[in-house]
Design a protein around this motif. Sequence first.
Motif, PDB file in Angstrom:
ATOM      1  N   ILE A   1       0.854  -1.180   0.000  1.00 21.92           N
ATOM      2  CA  ILE A   1       0.000   0.000   0.000  1.00 21.92           C
ATOM      3  C   ILE A   1       0.894   1.235   0.000  1.00 21.92           C
ATOM      4  O   ILE A   1       2.063   1.170   0.395  1.00 21.92           O
ATOM      5  CB  ILE A   1      -0.943   0.050   1.221  1.00 21.92           C
ATOM      6  N   ARG A   2       0.337   2.343  -0.464  1.00 23.50           N
ATOM      7  CA  ARG A   2       1.075   3.601  -0.392  1.00 23.50           C
ATOM      8  C   ARG A   2       0.589   4.368   0.825  1.00 23.50           C
ATOM      9  O   ARG A   2      -0.595   4.670   0.951  1.00 23.50           O
ATOM     10  CB  ARG A   2       0.885   4.436  -1.655  1.00 23.50           C
ATOM     11  N   VAL A   3       1.498   4.639   1.726  1.00 22.26           N
ATOM     12  CA  VAL A   3       1.186   5.384   2.941  1.00 22.26           C
ATOM     13  C   VAL A   3       1.654   6.820   2.750  1.00 22.26           C
ATOM     14  O   VAL A   3       2.798   7.062   2.350  1.00 22.26           O
ATOM     15  CB  VAL A   3       1.879   4.765   4.169  1.00 22.26           C
ATOM     16  N   VAL A   4       0.763   7.756   3.004  1.00 23.94           N
ATOM     17  CA  VAL A   4       1.102   9.174   2.924  1.00 23.94           C
ATOM     18  C   VAL A   4       1.288   9.692   4.344  1.00 23.94           C
ATOM     19  O   VAL A   4       0.339   9.712   5.140  1.00 23.94           O
ATOM     20  CB  VAL A   4       0.008   9.974   2.197  1.00 23.94           C
ATOM     21  N   ALA A   5       2.502  10.076   4.667  1.00 23.95           N
ATOM     22  CA  ALA A   5       2.809  10.526   6.023  1.00 23.95           C
ATOM     23  C   ALA A   5       2.227  11.914   6.257  1.00 23.95           C
ATOM     24  O   ALA A   5       2.309  12.799   5.400  1.00 23.95           O
ATOM     25  CB  ALA A   5       4.315  10.544   6.239  1.00 23.95           C
ATOM     26  N   ASP A   6       1.611  12.093   7.420  1.00 23.40           N
ATOM     27  CA  ASP A   6       1.140  13.416   7.815  1.00 23.40           C
ATOM     28  C   ASP A   6       2.027  13.934   8.940  1.00 23.40           C
ATOM     29  O   ASP A   6       3.048  13.330   9.285  1.00 23.40           O
ATOM     30  CB  ASP A   6      -0.331  13.370   8.237  1.00 23.40           C
TER      31      ASP A   6
END
Length: 248
Positions: free
Chosen positions: A133-138
């Motif tokens: 999965i692609r995780v987008v860091a916040d």
Amino acid sequence: MKAKHWICSFLLVLFCQSAFSQSGSELPDAAATSLVLSAQYSTAFGAHPSLYNGPEYVDYTKRYYKSIGHQFFLTSEKSEGSIYYNNHLFNNLKFTYDIAMDQVVLQQTTNPLTLRLVNEHVRSFTLAGRPFIRVVADSASSRALNTGYYEVLLDSTVQVLAKRYKRIQEQTSDGQLVINFLQKDAFFVKKGGVYYPANSRSAIIHLYNDHGKEIQKYIRANHLKFKTATYASDIIATTRYYLKLKHN
């Protein structure tokens, strides 16, 4: 809007072809017709421009005299898998995953041009049976992990992820520049909606400290060493046991 118009037009043409081919006989059952159209659509949609629209992938190893290892996940050969890209699921693809540059690499079906998919448009993919999965860091998660692709080792109320990557090392041999790829892995646990690094036995015990004594006993009883070769299987086994304790 253009994509929707293309899809509707495509399905209309297929339906008309199917209907006219049935002249002189009974019209096909609606469910059967739907299955036929779906199969024909999936086959045609595999070459849709929504998939083959990334920038060209340039094999940067060609600039070097020699490569030690390669930049891809598992193998440099294309493997079978699926990609969720541009809000569409594309099955039965053959592609590679450059873990040094964190890029999904796909070859055109009609020419030798190799493309790298636009990362921001990739939601997930499965390669050789391994889900990513692609995780987008916040702002909250950026301290633990960076935006990128992560292998899903366990997907439950507690999620276990692995970041697969290779570090590039340049060196000289006989006066020539050589590129060397060094495999590295990093592990993360998502618990309570928050990502945590999980790269040691002590870190895992700390994460599951609400059942700390039971977890430590389980690790000792099952001789889990959390060494490089078995780290993934050890963290999966420990997390599954933790979930079992939570649900009891």
